[in-house]
Design an enzyme around this catalytic site. Sequence first.
Site, PDB file in Angstrom:
ATOM      1  N   ASP A 183       8.379   5.661 -10.927  1.00  0.00           N
ATOM      2  CA  ASP A 183       8.245   6.118 -12.085  1.00  0.00           C
ATOM      3  C   ASP A 183       8.594   7.937 -12.827  1.00  0.00           C
ATOM      4  OD1 ASP A 183       6.587   4.730 -12.585  1.00  0.00           O
ATOM      5  OD2 ASP A 183       5.057   5.267 -12.216  1.00  0.00           O
ATOM      6  N   LYS A 208      -1.163  -3.902  -2.568  1.00  0.00           N
ATOM      7  CA  LYS A 208      -2.382  -3.394  -2.315  1.00  0.00           C
ATOM      8  C   LYS A 208      -2.155  -2.142  -2.765  1.00  0.00           C
ATOM      9  CE  LYS A 208      -5.662  -2.439   0.696  1.00  0.00           C
ATOM     10  NZ  LYS A 208      -5.569  -0.953   0.918  1.00  0.00           N
ATOM     11  N   SER A 265       1.013  -1.163  -0.103  1.00  0.00           N
ATOM     12  CA  SER A 265      -0.161   0.170   0.121  1.00  0.00           C
ATOM     13  C   SER A 265       0.850   1.492  -0.001  1.00  0.00           C
ATOM     14  CB  SER A 265      -1.060   0.203   1.452  1.00  0.00           C
ATOM     15  OG  SER A 265      -1.359   0.837   0.955  1.00  0.00           O
TER      16      SER A 265
END
Length: 451
Positions: A311, A325, A300
Amino acid sequence: MSLFKRDFGLITSGVILGATLVFGQMVFADKEAVKPDLPLEDLRTFSEIFGRIKSSYVEPVEDKQLIESAIRGMLSGLDPHSTYLDLDDFKDLREGTSGEFGGLGIEVSMEDGFVKVVAPIDDTPAAEAGIKPGDLIIRLDDTPVKGMTLNDAVDIMRGKPGSKLLLTIIREGADKPLKVELTRAIIKVESVKNKMLEPGYGYVRISTFQSRTGASLREAISELKKENDGKLNGMVLDLRNNPGGVLDAAVDVSDAFITKGMIVYTEGRIADSEQKFHATPDDLLKGAPLIVLVNGGSASASEIVAGALQDQKRAIILGSKTFGKGSVQTVMPLTNDTAVKMTTARYFTPSGRSIQAEGIVPDIEINGIRVASVEDSEFTPLRERDLAHHLENGEAENGEEKTEQPVTENAESTEQTDENTEVEAEQPLEVSDYVLSQALNLLKGMTILNR
């Protein structure tokens, strides 16, 4: 901003197990929401069953108990993270933000009728006793877990600090069930720790994401800089076995190293579930190399940080594939002492990747090395996609990368938490930490190249 924003952080599922791994968003239910058409035939069936239970069940049952049980079943059938919260659950939810609570220190989930360990919290009875991710708890003292709800199991695992609880555990590779006696304690979670690995190279470990984690990270990096004449040549950020926590904290940690662009965004069916988070122009390391360590226990909020840094090409992600998650839960108060926690959105990395049931794949995949006999069977860590009724990934069916959608600017921002169940104990920083040693070597090489 919701009054709940700073009150609710980590959702504790009990023992109090530790931070539950759900990504939660606290908002009030919209009183103006359009009511859906009701399936009258199905409701007639429900009413008939309700009446038969009232008239024919072996023992009398109160209406409130039946209705609450029906609500719990309706929500738990959606996915592993949607649930009904009564007064005690709400209290546990509030306690989780403080980073201090009573219990064993385990992050757990219910799977196939048993309590399954996702990970243990650092420096807790569970971690010190050697509880491992993937352990299946089948008995609590002499009481079988099969047939219990997760809340029932959690209630048993809670208790007065100093009292003992005997866990019977099935572990992959073990010939027979293991019995582990734990002593309950007040669990104080120190979310950020730091140390120097070598002159010029710092290490920061984040065990959970709490409301103050971002500020604690800045303090830790400041301390490391002071130890090294005001500058770091590189740093390792350790998110292994971190089950997540508060969304704002994940954004703060990511923003500490990214100077511009998207950090994370969420998408759902309602306007309040759509949010965007952008970086501000500040990098605490001033561009120095950064390596992030992850594994199957990283979930998460940890995946948000790893995905954003990956990214934005700000860090190298090293380790093994993360938990997966990637859903957002909204806590909607119903009355003064009850609420519904429901999955309302998925979150996406800056490039539009949905992590739900997929996880973050490291730039460099490497697993820790452990000494084991050749007879030991290979252990596969539990991940989101292994949970019953897990939410699907949400990527476009044609496999193309998902693009960002516009979000409502005035959506009420609330603190989001992570839920799964508890956190795994931090591993000591020793020479035997193979993954960390490889990260340090990589940092040194990156520093040479930068020069």
